[in-house]
Design an enzyme around this catalytic site. Structure first.
Site, PDB file in Angstrom:
ATOM      1  N   CYS A  98      43.311  38.906  40.261  1.00  0.00           N
ATOM      2  CA  CYS A  98      42.255  39.694  39.616  1.00  0.00           C
ATOM      3  C   CYS A  98      40.884  39.365  40.178  1.00  0.00           C
ATOM      4  O   CYS A  98      40.067  40.261  40.422  1.00  0.00           O
ATOM      5  CB  CYS A  98      42.294  39.454  38.105  1.00  0.00           C
ATOM      6  SG  CYS A  98      41.062  40.395  37.184  1.00  0.00           S
ATOM      7  N   CYS A 196      45.516  37.670  30.179  1.00  0.00           N
ATOM      8  CA  CYS A 196      44.719  38.510  29.282  1.00  0.00           C
ATOM      9  C   CYS A 196      45.412  39.803  28.887  1.00  0.00           C
ATOM     10  O   CYS A 196      45.121  40.371  27.836  1.00  0.00           O
ATOM     11  CB  CYS A 196      43.366  38.816  29.920  1.00  0.00           C
ATOM     12  SG  CYS A 196      43.449  39.894  31.378  1.00  0.00           S
TER      13      CYS A 196
END
Length: 356
Positions: A98, A196
């Site tokens: 990410c 997440c």
């Protein structure tokens, strides 16, 4: 003229205090709240797309907030590779992916193209320095308990040059205290401790809902290949895992290897997890080595204490790492990050353990 800086605003204490600290020296800032499609439904966005607590905090900080929808980019660049890695029987590190492809990739592009920012700030506990030759260097954060340089080891020179880390010189405790002092703690959301985009850390449930996943019972074998039990699905396991094996023995069993093709896991006693080395591929050198063989400290997962090692760069530019002392639970799919003292030399992906 000072360049404009965008700051990624998640709603957590780190990004809020990063914005506060940055505003002390930067007059031209814009906050960006990016949407992944996996947001917590308990904190719905307002009419402008900004979660209400974050909007109130931004008002306190006198910081404009813009919303960037990165659902497509997040799905294709982070979630899809995450799923694919599990399908291959490996354990992914989505945070490293990410940072390289979304936060300092798609989000940085949006900050530049849509909001005329030259750099992007995040709440990472790390530091970037520029040497006399103009090369950017990645350095551990001042807080050894919170240092996040490990997750940034795949960033390019261009990405590091655009990165701003306001929290690099601070400890987590100092940041929490500052939030309380400023009254911003009332607006912050709880920190995510794991991945997440997986609610309540339910990895197995998340994976079972993905295309191509089929959780089937299979064999558990020992290091001699003898079947000693059954499992309910290989995707529920990772290298070094003890929980969930449930096979009685003279000592605890740990997962040594995962074979999704054969739908089989191999288990061993704790001593069987030790490896003399690791093969690393896809290496990104922040500081290019001057020689093909040198010494460095290597971290093979985030909470791993760096291991003194001999580094050998191969002809295909992959790397063999030979530990001074055997290391436990080398896990394919995780990141291997190379350090010299507090500085990150580079990083790559763990391919396999080495035991000559």
């Amino acid at each position: 003229m000072a360049s404009r800086i965008a700051i990624a605003m998640s709603g957590g204490v780190d990004s809020m205090i990063s914005a506060y600290l940055l505003k002390q020296t930067c007059r031209d800032m814009v906050g960006i709240h990016f949407v992944t499609g996996f947001e917590n439904e308990d904190a719905p966005p307002g009419l402008d797309g900004v979660p209400e607590p974050l909007a109130r905090a931004a008002k306190e900080l006198d910081l404009p907030i813009e919303v960037v929808n990165l659902q497509e980019e997040f799905q294709t660049r982070v979630v899809a590779p995450f799923v694919d890695t599990y399908l291959k029987g490996r354990t992914p590190n989505p945070c490293m992916v990410c940072n390289r492809t979304v936060k300092f990739g798609a989000l940085l592009d949006a900050a530049r193209n849509r909001f005329n920012a030259e750099k992007i700030a995040t709440g990472h506990y790390a530091r970037v320095r520029r040497d006399s030759a103009g090369r950017f260097r990645l350095v551990k954060g001042a807080d050894p308990k919170k240092d996040q340089s490990y997750f940034l080891g795949l960033l390019s020179q261009a990405q590091l040059g655009a990165a701003v880390f306001p929290l690099g010189e601070f400890t987590k405790e100092q940041i929490r205290d500052k939030a309380i002092e400023l009254g911003l703690d009332q607006y912050t959301k709880p920190e995510s401790q794991e991945t997440c985009f997986i609610a309540d850390d339910r990895y197995r449930k998340f994976l079972q809902n993905q295309p191509g996943f089929q959780s089937r019972p299979g064999d558990v074998v020992n290091v001699r290949g003898e079947v000693i039990g059954r499992h309910q699905g290989v995707f529920a396991f990772t290298i070094g895992q003890r929980r969930g094996i449930n096979i009685p023995a003279s000592e605890a069993y740990y997962v040594q290897a995962i074979d999704p093709g054969a739908n089989r896991i191999t288990v061993c006693f704790k001593s069987g997890l030790l490896s003399r080395g690791v093969h690393v591929t896809g290496v990104n050198w922040i500081i290019p080595p001057r020689e093909n063989a040198f010494k460095a400290a290597v971290r093979i997962r985030y909470r791993h204490k760096e291991a003194a090692s001999a580094i050998e760069i191969l002809e295909d530019e992959s790397v063999n790492v030979w530990f001074d002392q055997p290391q436990s639970a080398v896990t394919p799919g995780q990141g291997a990050v190379f350090y010299q003292e507090d500085e990150v030399l580079g990083a790559g992906w763990i391919d396999k353990p080495l035991n000559p």
